[in-house]
Design a protein around this motif. Structure first.
Motif, PDB file in Angstrom:
ATOM      1  N   TYR A 132      33.398  20.455  34.628  1.00  0.00           N
ATOM      2  CA  TYR A 132      32.537  21.104  33.616  1.00  0.00           C
ATOM      3  C   TYR A 132      33.095  21.093  32.055  1.00  0.00           C
ATOM      4  O   TYR A 132      32.368  21.221  31.192  1.00  0.00           O
ATOM      5  CB  TYR A 132      32.360  22.484  33.993  1.00  0.00           C
ATOM      6  CG  TYR A 132      31.552  22.616  35.475  1.00  0.00           C
ATOM      7  CD1 TYR A 132      30.372  22.417  35.688  1.00  0.00           C
ATOM      8  CD2 TYR A 132      32.282  22.428  36.735  1.00  0.00           C
ATOM      9  CE1 TYR A 132      29.610  22.436  36.856  1.00  0.00           C
ATOM     10  CE2 TYR A 132      31.700  22.582  37.747  1.00  0.00           C
ATOM     11  CZ  TYR A 132      30.366  22.386  37.773  1.00  0.00           C
ATOM     12  OH  TYR A 132      29.669  22.340  39.296  1.00  0.00           O
ATOM     13  N   ASP A 158      24.398  27.178  46.161  1.00  0.00           N
ATOM     14  CA  ASP A 158      24.341  28.595  46.228  1.00  0.00           C
ATOM     15  C   ASP A 158      25.415  29.631  46.011  1.00  0.00           C
ATOM     16  O   ASP A 158      25.597  30.454  45.249  1.00  0.00           O
ATOM     17  CB  ASP A 158      23.521  29.141  47.411  1.00  0.00           C
ATOM     18  CG  ASP A 158      21.902  28.850  47.211  1.00  0.00           C
ATOM     19  OD1 ASP A 158      21.380  28.078  46.396  1.00  0.00           O
ATOM     20  OD2 ASP A 158      21.227  28.579  48.303  1.00  0.00           O
ATOM     21  N   PHE A 161      26.930  29.104  42.588  1.00  0.00           N
ATOM     22  CA  PHE A 161      26.086  29.686  41.415  1.00  0.00           C
ATOM     23  C   PHE A 161      26.505  31.279  41.630  1.00  0.00           C
ATOM     24  O   PHE A 161      26.585  32.058  40.529  1.00  0.00           O
ATOM     25  CB  PHE A 161      24.743  29.669  41.638  1.00  0.00           C
ATOM     26  CG  PHE A 161      24.068  28.448  41.061  1.00  0.00           C
ATOM     27  CD1 PHE A 161      24.653  27.881  39.925  1.00  0.00           C
ATOM     28  CD2 PHE A 161      23.128  27.883  41.674  1.00  0.00           C
ATOM     29  CE1 PHE A 161      24.157  26.578  39.591  1.00  0.00           C
ATOM     30  CE2 PHE A 161      22.609  26.495  41.318  1.00  0.00           C
ATOM     31  CZ  PHE A 161      23.018  25.979  40.201  1.00  0.00           C
ATOM     32  N   GLU A 162      26.850  31.743  42.675  1.00  0.00           N
ATOM     33  CA  GLU A 162      27.305  33.088  42.815  1.00  0.00           C
ATOM     34  C   GLU A 162      28.572  33.661  42.752  1.00  0.00           C
ATOM     35  O   GLU A 162      29.003  34.605  42.788  1.00  0.00           O
ATOM     36  CB  GLU A 162      26.509  33.734  44.399  1.00  0.00           C
ATOM     37  CG  GLU A 162      25.113  33.700  44.689  1.00  0.00           C
ATOM     38  CD  GLU A 162      24.625  33.758  45.736  1.00  0.00           C
ATOM     39  OE1 GLU A 162      25.449  33.901  46.644  1.00  0.00           O
ATOM     40  OE2 GLU A 162      23.635  33.670  46.176  1.00  0.00           O
ATOM     41  N   GLY A 167      30.837  31.202  38.594  1.00  0.00           N
ATOM     42  CA  GLY A 167      29.424  31.145  38.641  1.00  0.00           C
ATOM     43  C   GLY A 167      28.797  30.837  37.190  1.00  0.00           C
ATOM     44  O   GLY A 167      28.117  29.978  37.249  1.00  0.00           O
ATOM     45  N   GLU A 168      29.378  31.588  36.189  1.00  0.00           N
ATOM     46  CA  GLU A 168      28.754  31.418  34.901  1.00  0.00           C
ATOM     47  C   GLU A 168      28.804  29.902  34.313  1.00  0.00           C
ATOM     48  O   GLU A 168      27.808  29.498  33.803  1.00  0.00           O
ATOM     49  CB  GLU A 168      29.193  32.395  33.755  1.00  0.00           C
ATOM     50  CG  GLU A 168      28.747  33.823  34.143  1.00  0.00           C
ATOM     51  CD  GLU A 168      27.322  34.060  34.265  1.00  0.00           C
ATOM     52  OE1 GLU A 168      26.642  33.599  33.228  1.00  0.00           O
ATOM     53  OE2 GLU A 168      26.870  34.725  35.247  1.00  0.00           O
ATOM     54  N   VAL A 170      29.130  27.234  36.259  1.00  0.00           N
ATOM     55  CA  VAL A 170      28.202  26.441  37.032  1.00  0.00           C
ATOM     56  C   VAL A 170      26.842  26.538  36.509  1.00  0.00           C
ATOM     57  O   VAL A 170      26.026  25.519  36.425  1.00  0.00           O
ATOM     58  CB  VAL A 170      28.323  26.841  38.321  1.00  0.00           C
ATOM     59  CG1 VAL A 170      27.363  26.096  39.140  1.00  0.00           C
ATOM     60  CG2 VAL A 170      29.848  26.325  38.723  1.00  0.00           C
ATOM     61  N   LYS A 171      26.223  27.684  36.407  1.00  0.00           N
ATOM     62  CA  LYS A 171      24.955  28.159  35.903  1.00  0.00           C
ATOM     63  C   LYS A 171      24.499  27.174  34.780  1.00  0.00           C
ATOM     64  O   LYS A 171      23.431  26.842  34.329  1.00  0.00           O
ATOM     65  CB  LYS A 171      24.695  29.653  35.630  1.00  0.00           C
ATOM     66  CG  LYS A 171      24.591  30.377  37.235  1.00  0.00           C
ATOM     67  CD  LYS A 171      24.382  31.877  36.892  1.00  0.00           C
ATOM     68  CE  LYS A 171      24.515  32.599  38.369  1.00  0.00           C
ATOM     69  NZ  LYS A 171      24.359  33.855  38.149  1.00  0.00           N
ATOM     70  N   ASP A 172      25.539  27.484  33.877  1.00  0.00           N
ATOM     71  CA  ASP A 172      25.172  26.759  32.448  1.00  0.00           C
ATOM     72  C   ASP A 172      25.181  25.051  32.543  1.00  0.00           C
ATOM     73  O   ASP A 172      24.427  24.503  31.565  1.00  0.00           O
ATOM     74  CB  ASP A 172      26.328  27.100  31.438  1.00  0.00           C
ATOM     75  CG  ASP A 172      26.286  28.612  30.879  1.00  0.00           C
ATOM     76  OD1 ASP A 172      25.263  29.049  31.069  1.00  0.00           O
ATOM     77  OD2 ASP A 172      27.375  28.870  30.621  1.00  0.00           O
TER      78      ASP A 172
END
Length: 257
Positions: A132, A158, A161-162, A167-168, A170-172
């Motif tokens: 990332y 899943d 993401f959690e 998580g943050e 990955v979500k971005d």
């Protein structure tokens, strides 16, 4: 003789009648780069029976994880699928493979295109913070015949993401695109067809695949690799390797075909 570790199976999960995953202990001396594979197997009649398997765990995790097909008559997988917690497996101490970041030129978007158990090396890569840091978008595409075959990948994504710490990030950046070919689903079609038509990028709201900005990793069936190799080459992408980074890389090592 090459280093060989004996590890203990910790968990086993059967996803379908043809797919399963399992975890095992990890020797502290076993080091690898996200995306690599090693030889694993069993002692059979006093001899090691080994096949190439990609690590699904992150390179910083203290247990190993593998994702496998079940081949009823397969010399190794016919036995591996019967593993239970407490059983022992052999793990080769010299990981290798082409699906590593240093084999790619710098880019903005990383596409990881996998079919079936070709998902495995990408599971490790999407768990690696370095991935990332290198890219603005990280795209994981997993093609299967049936919806049930997506179960392992869906759970991995899943959980990422959690994740409390990860998580943050990955979500971005992580875009997950599962697709099937033999059932009705939100995404359907072969990966090659989705790329040729531009539907994949359109669904993800990304520009069409471009060698100037996009990097691609491929792992899956021989037919898929051949088709995408041709598609990328004709699109101006150059294949990378350990001696010269490129726009895409292919993993050519397979578990039992």
């Amino acid at each position: 003789m090459a280093t060989m570790y004996t590890e203990t199976v910790q968990t086993v999960r059967h996803w379908t009648d043809t797919l399963f995953s399992f975890t095992a202990t990890r020797n502290p001396g076993f080091r690898f780069i996200s995306g690599q594979f090693t030889m694993i197997g069993l002692q059979v009649e006093g001899r090691p029976l080994l096949r190439a398997y990609s690590m699904c765990n992150a390179n910083h995790e203290d247990q190993l994880e593998f994702f496998s097909i079940k081949v009823p008559e397969g010399p190794l997988t016919s036995k591996l699928q019967k593993l239970a917690p407490g059983d022992q497996i052999l793990v080769g101490g010299k990981p290798t493979g082409t699906l590593i970041q240093d084999n790619l030129l710098p880019g903005k978007t990383l596409y990881m295109l996998g079919t079936g158990t070709g998902l495995a090396p990408f599971v490790s890569i999407i768990k690696d913070p370095d991935t990332y840091e290198r890219y603005e978008h990280v795209v994981l595409v997993h093609g299967c015949r049936a919806i049930a075959e997506l179960g392992y990948g869906e759970l991995v994504v899943d959980r990422l993401f959690e994740d409390e710490f990860f998580g943050e990030m990955v979500k971005d950046k992580l875009l997950y695109y599962p697709t099937v070919t033999r059932e009705a689903f939100r995404n359907t079609g072969r990966i090659t067809t989705l790329l040729e038509s531009g539907k994949l990028e359109g669904d993800l709201q990304l520009p069409r695949l471009n060698r100037d900005t996009d990097r691609v990793m491929l792992c899956g069936s021989p037919g898929m690799l051949e088709d995408l190799n041709i598609f990328l080459t004709e699109s101006g992408f150059q294949e990378g390797n350990h001696s010269e980074p490129g726009h895409f890389v292919i993993e050519k090592a397979f578990v039992e075909k």
